[in-house]
Design a protein around this motif. Structure first.
Motif, PDB file in Angstrom:
ATOM      1  N   ALA A   1      -9.567   8.107   2.608  1.00 37.19           N
ATOM      2  CA  ALA A   1      -9.301   6.570   2.478  1.00 37.19           C
ATOM      3  C   ALA A   1      -7.899   6.408   2.048  1.00 37.19           C
ATOM      4  CB  ALA A   1     -10.150   5.936   1.132  1.00 37.19           C
ATOM      5  N   PRO A   2      -7.245   5.358   2.561  1.00 36.13           N
ATOM      6  CA  PRO A   2      -5.729   5.001   2.301  1.00 36.13           C
ATOM      7  C   PRO A   2      -5.130   5.085   0.960  1.00 36.13           C
ATOM      8  CG  PRO A   2      -6.702   3.582   4.148  1.00 36.13           C
ATOM      9  CD  PRO A   2      -8.027   4.517   3.381  1.00 36.13           C
ATOM     10  N   GLY A   3      -6.183   4.513   0.217  1.00 36.26           N
ATOM     11  CA  GLY A   3      -5.861   4.524  -1.431  1.00 36.26           C
ATOM     12  C   GLY A   3      -4.675   3.555  -1.465  1.00 36.26           C
ATOM     13  N   ASP A   4      -3.729   3.625  -2.607  1.00 31.97           N
ATOM     14  CA  ASP A   4      -2.808   3.151  -2.836  1.00 31.97           C
ATOM     15  C   ASP A   4      -1.389   3.688  -2.415  1.00 31.97           C
ATOM     16  OD1 ASP A   4      -4.299   1.496  -4.643  1.00 31.97           O
ATOM     17  OD2 ASP A   4      -4.101   2.879  -6.273  1.00 31.97           O
ATOM     18  N   THR A   5      -1.506   4.831  -1.792  1.00 27.74           N
ATOM     19  CA  THR A   5      -0.163   5.217  -1.038  1.00 27.74           C
ATOM     20  C   THR A   5      -0.711   5.902   0.243  1.00 27.74           C
ATOM     21  OG1 THR A   5      -0.545   7.684  -1.781  1.00 27.74           O
ATOM     22  CG2 THR A   5       0.414   6.145  -3.548  1.00 27.74           C
TER      23      THR A   5
ATOM     24  N   ILE B   1      -1.275  11.004   5.252  1.00 27.35           N
ATOM     25  CA  ILE B   1      -0.355  12.132   5.514  1.00 27.35           C
ATOM     26  C   ILE B   1      -1.158  13.335   5.629  1.00 27.35           C
ATOM     27  CG2 ILE B   1       1.469  13.343   4.674  1.00 27.35           C
ATOM     28  CD1 ILE B   1       2.648  10.552   3.827  1.00 27.35           C
ATOM     29  N   VAL B   2      -1.910  13.625   4.733  1.00 23.80           N
ATOM     30  CA  VAL B   2      -2.556  14.878   4.568  1.00 23.80           C
ATOM     31  C   VAL B   2      -3.674  14.930   5.485  1.00 23.80           C
ATOM     32  CG1 VAL B   2      -4.021  16.172   2.961  1.00 23.80           C
ATOM     33  CG2 VAL B   2      -2.155  15.299   1.930  1.00 23.80           C
ATOM     34  N   GLY B   3      -4.385  13.854   5.769  1.00 22.33           N
ATOM     35  CA  GLY B   3      -5.487  13.783   6.640  1.00 22.33           C
ATOM     36  C   GLY B   3      -5.039  14.043   8.207  1.00 22.33           C
ATOM     37  N   ALA B   4      -3.928  13.532   8.550  1.00 27.08           N
ATOM     38  CA  ALA B   4      -3.525  13.669   9.936  1.00 27.08           C
ATOM     39  C   ALA B   4      -2.907  15.002  10.001  1.00 27.08           C
ATOM     40  CB  ALA B   4      -2.092  12.707   9.852  1.00 27.08           C
TER      41      ALA B   4
END
Length: 363
Positions: A327-331, A336-339
């Motif tokens: 989930a994108p969250g606040d940052t 970045i980690v997911g990609a």
């Protein structure tokens, strides 16, 4: 030589893997179409039954955007970018369906948490049925879509959404393989039957997967939050479900055992054909702070990748995989980690299927 083959050869010749990611291109800035790709990522922006924090339906697009910042070189698989990797566009129907049903499901969950007051009962009676019916339709849609790609000789990765999303893909694989195992990275067991009344709940994905007779083994890694009902199911499974809890693995390593030895122990439980189901909350929450149900503990990024590489180098074949609960969250950190995790999952699955060649492991 066909026109499509000539076009692909030209793209390979003209593409610069050292250049900045081109937003006009595909995922990771790669130039391949879904038709040209050997591995296809199918996004499923679905999060109807999430029981704590929402946002994972936006995960596929967050990962797509962050993928443009990923350097394509992999020291283990130098030509990984040449594989031909592409990502479908998200299906707008499922985006809208998820958004609409999520509102109803959230109200229903709130009603349950309030003790199901009788004054509102009539308003909520049909919610579980409507959500389950839509979940069944999603299952059939994904089963057909992924099955078509498999029959065309492509590798497939499902990108959620919440962890309920890959069930249709598992059904498609069950129709094409006599038996296989699942390696599940997760903070949770997801073994609850019809959690909160939703048959296709994110917390029920592995319970539902176990209804497939072709699934011979479920090996869970990183588990650190589960209920007594789930623990009892594991105990009654007669070894069909093996749980490597985060506490057990850490105690083993605190006692002097290496992660390599732990990985060998995990891999020994897996059959020849393996499906990887990766819930991002299997990682330490510092790597996925936006995920819906974060739990202290968890694997480090390279720790998880080391296990995946060892699975492939053991000679096992990864027949499919998914990544969920980003989930994108606040940052931008979550995307970045997911990609980066998604890129490695795709590449190592391709190595196991003979689509890419990895360098020999150093002794």
């Amino acid at each position: 030589m066909s026109a499509s083959t000539s076009s692909l050869d030209q793209k390979l010749a003209n593409f610069d893997p050292n250049a900045l990611g081109d937003a006009a291109g595909g995922v990771y800035g790669l130039p391949f179409t879904v038709e040209e790709a050997q591995v296809v990522i199918v996004p499923v922006p679905w999060e109807v039954t999430v029981s704590y924090r929402a946002g994972t339906a936006q995960g596929p697009e967050a990962i797509r955007e962050a993928s443009l910042q990923v350097d394509l070189y992999d020291a283990d698989i130098p030509d990984a970018w040449r594989l031909g990797l592409a990502m479908e566009e998200s299906d707008e129907h499922w985006t809208q369906e998820s958004h609409q049903l999520r509102a109803s499901a959230a109200d229903y969950i709130g009603w349950l948490e309030d003790g199901k007051p009788a004054t509102n009962a009539a308003h909520f009676t049909d919610v579980p049925g409507r959500v389950t019916a839509s979940g069944k339709t999603l299952l059939e849609w994904l089963k057909q879509k992924t099955g078509a790609y498999l029959d065309a000789g492509k590798g497939v990765v499902v990108l959620g959404g919440d962890h309920s999303t890959p069930l249709g893909y598992l059904h498609a694989l069950a129709d094409r393989h006599e038996e296989f195992g699942i390696l599940q990275f997760d903070a949770h067991c997801d073994l609850r039957p019809a959690y909160e009344g939703f048959e296709y709940s994110h917390a029920s994905i592995m319970y539902n997967a176990l209804q497939l007779p072709q699934l011979k083994k479920l090996v869970q890694v990183g588990i650190r939050d589960y209920c007594q009902q789930e623990a009892e199911l594991v105990e009654r499974s007669n070894g069909r479900v093996i749980m490597f809890t985060d506490r057990f693995m850490r105690e083993e390593m605190y006692g002097g055992k290496s992660w390599r030895k732990e990985c060998k122990k995990i891999i020994a439980q897996l059959p020849q054909k393996v499906y990887i189901s990766f819930d991002i909350d299997g990682l330490d929450p510092k790597l996925c702070p936006g995920t819906g149900t974060p739990v202290p503990g968890g694997l480090e990024f390279e720790q998880a990748l080391y296990l995946i590489r060892m699975v492939v180098r053991s000679g096992r074949q990864i027949i499919g995989c998914d990544l969920n609960e980003v989930a994108p969250g606040d940052t931008d950190w979550n995307g970045i980690v997911g990609a980066r995790l998604l890129y490695h999952l795709c590449n190592w699955m391709a190595v196991s299927q003979g689509r890419l060649k990895a360098r020999e492991q150093e002794k």
